[in-house]
Design an enzyme around this catalytic site. Structure first.
Site, short mmCIF file in Angstrom:
data_model
loop_
_atom_site.label_atom_id
_atom_site.label_comp_id
_atom_site.label_asym_id
_atom_site.label_seq_id
_atom_site.Cartn_x
_atom_site.Cartn_y
_atom_site.Cartn_z
N SER A 141 53.44 27.71 46.17
CA SER A 141 52.86 26.40 46.47
C SER A 141 54.00 25.48 46.92
CB SER A 141 52.24 25.84 45.18
OG SER A 141 51.98 24.46 45.31
N TYR A 154 52.89 24.28 36.05
CA TYR A 154 52.49 24.81 37.36
C TYR A 154 53.72 24.93 38.27
CZ TYR A 154 49.75 25.38 41.67
OH TYR A 154 49.21 25.87 42.85
N ALA A 156 56.88 25.10 37.49
CA ALA A 156 57.81 26.14 37.01
C ALA A 156 57.28 27.53 37.38
CB ALA A 156 57.98 26.02 35.49
N SER A 157 55.99 27.72 37.21
CA SER A 157 55.43 29.05 37.51
C SER A 157 55.54 29.35 39.01
CB SER A 157 53.97 29.15 37.05
OG SER A 157 53.11 28.33 37.85
N LYS A 158 55.29 28.36 39.84
CA LYS A 158 55.30 28.61 41.29
C LYS A 158 56.72 28.75 41.83
CE LYS A 158 50.86 28.81 41.95
NZ LYS A 158 50.22 30.07 42.39
N1 LIG Z 1 44.15 24.76 46.54
C1 LIG Z 1 45.36 24.31 46.76
O1 LIG Z 1 45.56 23.14 47.18
C2 LIG Z 1 46.56 25.20 46.54
C3 LIG Z 1 47.82 24.72 46.93
C4 LIG Z 1 48.94 25.53 46.73
C5 LIG Z 1 48.81 26.78 46.15
N2 LIG Z 1 47.57 27.20 45.75
C6 LIG Z 1 47.49 28.54 45.13
O2 LIG Z 1 46.56 29.32 45.84
C7 LIG Z 1 45.93 30.24 44.94
C8 LIG Z 1 44.41 30.11 45.05
O3 LIG Z 1 44.04 28.79 44.65
P1 LIG Z 1 42.57 28.19 44.85
O4 LIG Z 1 42.74 26.76 45.11
O5 LIG Z 1 41.79 29.04 45.77
O6 LIG Z 1 42.02 28.32 43.33
P2 LIG Z 1 40.57 28.67 42.73
O7 LIG Z 1 40.56 28.10 41.36
O8 LIG Z 1 39.50 28.27 43.68
O9 LIG Z 1 40.62 30.27 42.64
C9 LIG Z 1 41.49 30.93 41.75
C10 LIG Z 1 40.86 32.24 41.32
O10 LIG Z 1 41.79 32.91 40.43
C11 LIG Z 1 41.02 33.53 39.42
N3 LIG Z 1 41.79 33.77 38.20
C12 LIG Z 1 42.29 32.82 37.36
N4 LIG Z 1 42.87 33.42 36.30
C13 LIG Z 1 42.75 34.76 36.49
C14 LIG Z 1 43.15 35.90 35.73
N5 LIG Z 1 43.80 35.81 34.55
N6 LIG Z 1 42.86 37.15 36.22
C15 LIG Z 1 42.20 37.26 37.40
N7 LIG Z 1 41.79 36.23 38.15
C16 LIG Z 1 42.06 34.98 37.70
C17 LIG Z 1 39.88 32.54 39.15
O11 LIG Z 1 38.80 33.15 38.47
C18 LIG Z 1 39.54 32.08 40.55
O12 LIG Z 1 38.52 32.88 41.12
C19 LIG Z 1 46.46 29.89 43.54
O13 LIG Z 1 47.53 30.77 43.22
C20 LIG Z 1 46.98 28.48 43.71
O14 LIG Z 1 47.97 28.14 42.78
C21 LIG Z 1 46.46 26.45 45.94
#
Ligand SMILES: NC(=O)c1ccc[n+]([C@@H]2O[C@H](COP(=O)([O-])OP(=O)(O)OC[C@H]3O[C@@H](n4cnc5c(N)ncnc54)[C@H](O)[C@@H]3O)[C@@H](O)[C@H]2O)c1
Length: 258
Positions: A141, A154, A156-158
């Site tokens: 991210s 968040y 730290a993890s990313k």
């Molecule tokens: N949406 C944003 O603005 C954004 C920005 C930067 C990075 N990201 C990253 O992109 C990725 C997708 O994000 P998103 O916005 O589509 O999120 P989202 O919440 O719509 O989808 C995340 C999915 O991960 C699944 N999940 C969570 N914990 C889990 C586990 N222990 N085992 C298996 N599945 C699990 C959830 O059930 C969900 O379906 C994430 O890694 C997020 O950090 C998102």
């Protein structure tokens, strides 16, 4: 068609970016395997792909469990024979003042966002070594490159995801396994629908003011579209990015430049 007939695994395929990417890869002819902990989301993605006339595999897993991840890897090999691309997209995000961040929130965030990606990478590498290489794409991210108030676990993890990506990339570069990270800015997914109230509180805004606020801070004046994430994932998955590994690529409309 570089993606056609490739075996592509997507974690977090039951919602948001992962669900969109799974459909997009399937539309391009990939054999996709959908992994998620959320059964309902998983079923929706599975049904939509089946309606497109495409086959796919779904498996409910918790990415923090080695048994689940490696079990899914074996099931995928049994069905599709190989794994060409593994996309670690599943993640969670909690916005909370630092002094209120409990050990549970910290541990869960690091477990899903970092341990989950380590296990996904390990399973992917173990399978890719047997078929001459592959491409791993990890979702970091912009918050993996720049800290944010109330976003300690968040961020730290990313940031950890970037370290993991670089390390696995170096170790397996000669085996033709490329590992890259995507660093999106804001994509309007269910993750944002859930946390918009907490973000609004942090900025002293109303929830409906948050997205316009973001647009005002992003040089391109808008948030990222799902298709733009999928396009970068296509690029990193395919042969056109054959000399790119260990990179953490910003997808931020100009918000981050290093
Ligand atoms: N949406 C944003 O603005 C954004 C920005 C930067 C990075 N990201 C990253 O992109 C990725 C997708 O994000 P998103 O916005 O589509 O999120 P989202 O919440 O719509 O989808 C995340 C999915 O991960 C699944 N999940 C969570 N914990 C889990 C586990 N222990 N085992 C298996 N599945 C699990 C959830 O059930 C969900 O379906 C994430 O890694 C997020 O950090 C998102």
């Amino acid at each position: 068609m570089p993606i056609k007939n490739k075996s592509v695994v997507i974690t977090g395929a039951g919602s948001g970016i992962g669900a969109f990417i799974a459909k997009a890869f399937s539309q391009k002819g990939a054999n996709v395997s959908l992994l998620d902990i959320n059964e309902e989301g998983l079923n929706n993605s599975y049904d939509e792909i089946n309606k497109m006339g495409r086959i796919c595999l779904k498996q409910k897993i918790d990415i923090t469990s080695k048994n689940d991840v490696f079990g899914a890897g074996n099931t995928i090999i049994n069905k599709f024979g190989k794994i060409d691309v593994w996309i670690n997209c599943a993640g969670i995000s909690i916005i909370i003042p630092f002094l209120e961040c409990t050990e549970e929130i910290w541990d869960k965030t690091l477990a899903v966002n970092l341990k989950g990606m380590y296990l996904g990478c390990q399973c992917a590498v173990s399978k890719m070594l047997k078929n001459g290489g592959g491409s791993i794409i990890n979702f970091s991210s912009q918050s993996g490159k720049k800290g944010g108030a109330r976003y300690q676990a968040y961020c730290a993890s990313k940031a950890g995801v970037i370290g993991l990506t670089q390390s696995v990339a170096v170790e397996f570069a000669k085996q033709n396994i490329r590992v890259n990270a995507i660093c999106p800015g804001v994509v309007k997914t269910p993750m944002w629908d859930r946390q918009i109230g907490d973000y609004a509180q942090k900025r002293k805004l109303k929830p409906e003011e948050v997205m316009p606020y973001f647009c005002g801070t992003i040089p391109m004046g808008r948030v990222c579209e799902y298709q733009e994430v999928a396009d970068l994932a296509f690029y990193l998955a395919g042969e056109k990015s054959s000399y790119i590994t260990g990179q953490a690529i910003n997808l931020t409309g100009g918000s981050l430049m290093s």
